[in-house]
Design an enzyme around this catalytic site. Sequence first.
Site, PDB file in Angstrom:
ATOM      1  N   ASP A  42       0.866  -1.172   0.000  1.00  0.00           N
ATOM      2  CA  ASP A  42       0.000   0.000   0.000  1.00  0.00           C
ATOM      3  C   ASP A  42       0.907   1.227   0.000  1.00  0.00           C
ATOM      4  OD1 ASP A  42      -3.235   0.261   0.763  1.00  0.00           O
ATOM      5  OD2 ASP A  42      -2.076   2.091   1.068  1.00  0.00           O
ATOM      6  N   VAL A  75       1.512   1.763  -6.485  1.00  0.00           N
ATOM      7  CA  VAL A  75       1.233   0.757  -7.514  1.00  0.00           C
ATOM      8  C   VAL A  75       1.249   1.341  -8.922  1.00  0.00           C
ATOM      9  CG1 VAL A  75      -1.279   0.967  -7.595  1.00  0.00           C
ATOM     10  CG2 VAL A  75      -0.226  -1.280  -7.881  1.00  0.00           C
ATOM     11  N   TYR A 167     -14.678   5.272 -14.232  1.00  0.00           N
ATOM     12  CA  TYR A 167     -14.549   4.072 -13.397  1.00  0.00           C
ATOM     13  C   TYR A 167     -15.019   2.846 -14.170  1.00  0.00           C
ATOM     14  CZ  TYR A 167     -15.285   0.869  -9.449  1.00  0.00           C
ATOM     15  OH  TYR A 167     -15.255  -0.208  -8.594  1.00  0.00           O
ATOM     16  N   LYS A 171     -12.564  -0.319 -15.235  1.00  0.00           N
ATOM     17  CA  LYS A 171     -12.850  -1.643 -14.676  1.00  0.00           C
ATOM     18  C   LYS A 171     -13.242  -2.635 -15.778  1.00  0.00           C
ATOM     19  CE  LYS A 171     -11.944  -1.106 -10.324  1.00  0.00           C
ATOM     20  NZ  LYS A 171     -10.858  -1.876  -9.689  1.00  0.00           N
ATOM     21  N   THR A 202     -18.230  -1.077   1.854  1.00  0.00           N
ATOM     22  CA  THR A 202     -16.812  -0.923   2.172  1.00  0.00           C
ATOM     23  C   THR A 202     -16.534   0.504   2.612  1.00  0.00           C
ATOM     24  OG1 THR A 202     -16.111  -0.187  -0.020  1.00  0.00           O
ATOM     25  CG2 THR A 202     -16.288  -2.576   0.331  1.00  0.00           C
TER      26      THR A 202
END
Length: 275
Positions: A42, A75, A167, A171, A202
């Site tokens: 992370d 990342v 998004y 995806k 979440t």
Amino acid sequence: MNRLLNKTALVFGGGSIGGEINNGLATALTYAREGANVAIVDMNQDAVDGAVQRIIDDLTALGLQPAVLGIVGNVTDDAEVSAAVATTVQRFGRIDVLHNNVGIARMGGPIEQPIDEWNLMLNVNLTSVFLTCKHVLPHMVAQGSGSIINVGSVGGMRYIGYNYPSYSATKGAVTQFTQNLALEYAAQGIRANTIAPGYINTPMIYKQISGAYDTVEEMVAARDALSPTGRMGTSFDVANAALFLASDESRYVNGVCLPVDGGLVQSSAPPAHAR
């Protein structure tokens, strides 16, 4: 337990400040409970520390001895991804499971969204997957085995009520990228599959989506109502699907996009606007 015994799982986006359960930490925790060595990457040191401590505390309470490694890395940075992979191999000797959980959402279509934000979505949601695969695949090819699990979204498969085409586009691209990997590397013992979560409760939705609603309570009620089951899923619903794809139980499952969505994709009518 022990479905991943003697395997090493590298989880990008597995951090969590304070050990709060999100999709990445739930998956890393599930892998560890099943006997895997787990490396968590992370970009935030506090998030790495929080996730590592949560895994240590959880497994110790179960009478297990965790093998967990925390790595700080961005990342979207080629050198930092390469270093994270090298550190994992140096510590555990191999990488059996690559799990890509990193993802962000930004509201707004082409009119509203600045080009810099569009490029950010591409880098975080898509280029990150390219980079992790770029550096992990040589190790999997050398050992003749491996499972790559990329987290996409039902939003990359159909309209789900939110105005976030960037998004959805990124995806959706993750799913197609994964299918290409699956076929290119199948003969070398490597599998690649996508998980497509639907409405999941979440921490991310409270930080990146709640602003589209008048109140948090309204958001939760709306997302529950949009799910065919009448409620959102949990991070462990996603994690358990990942466990199956990471384990040898799915050794003949390759190139699939597995929705974890309560049946949303199969619904005949498109969802209403989330607002």
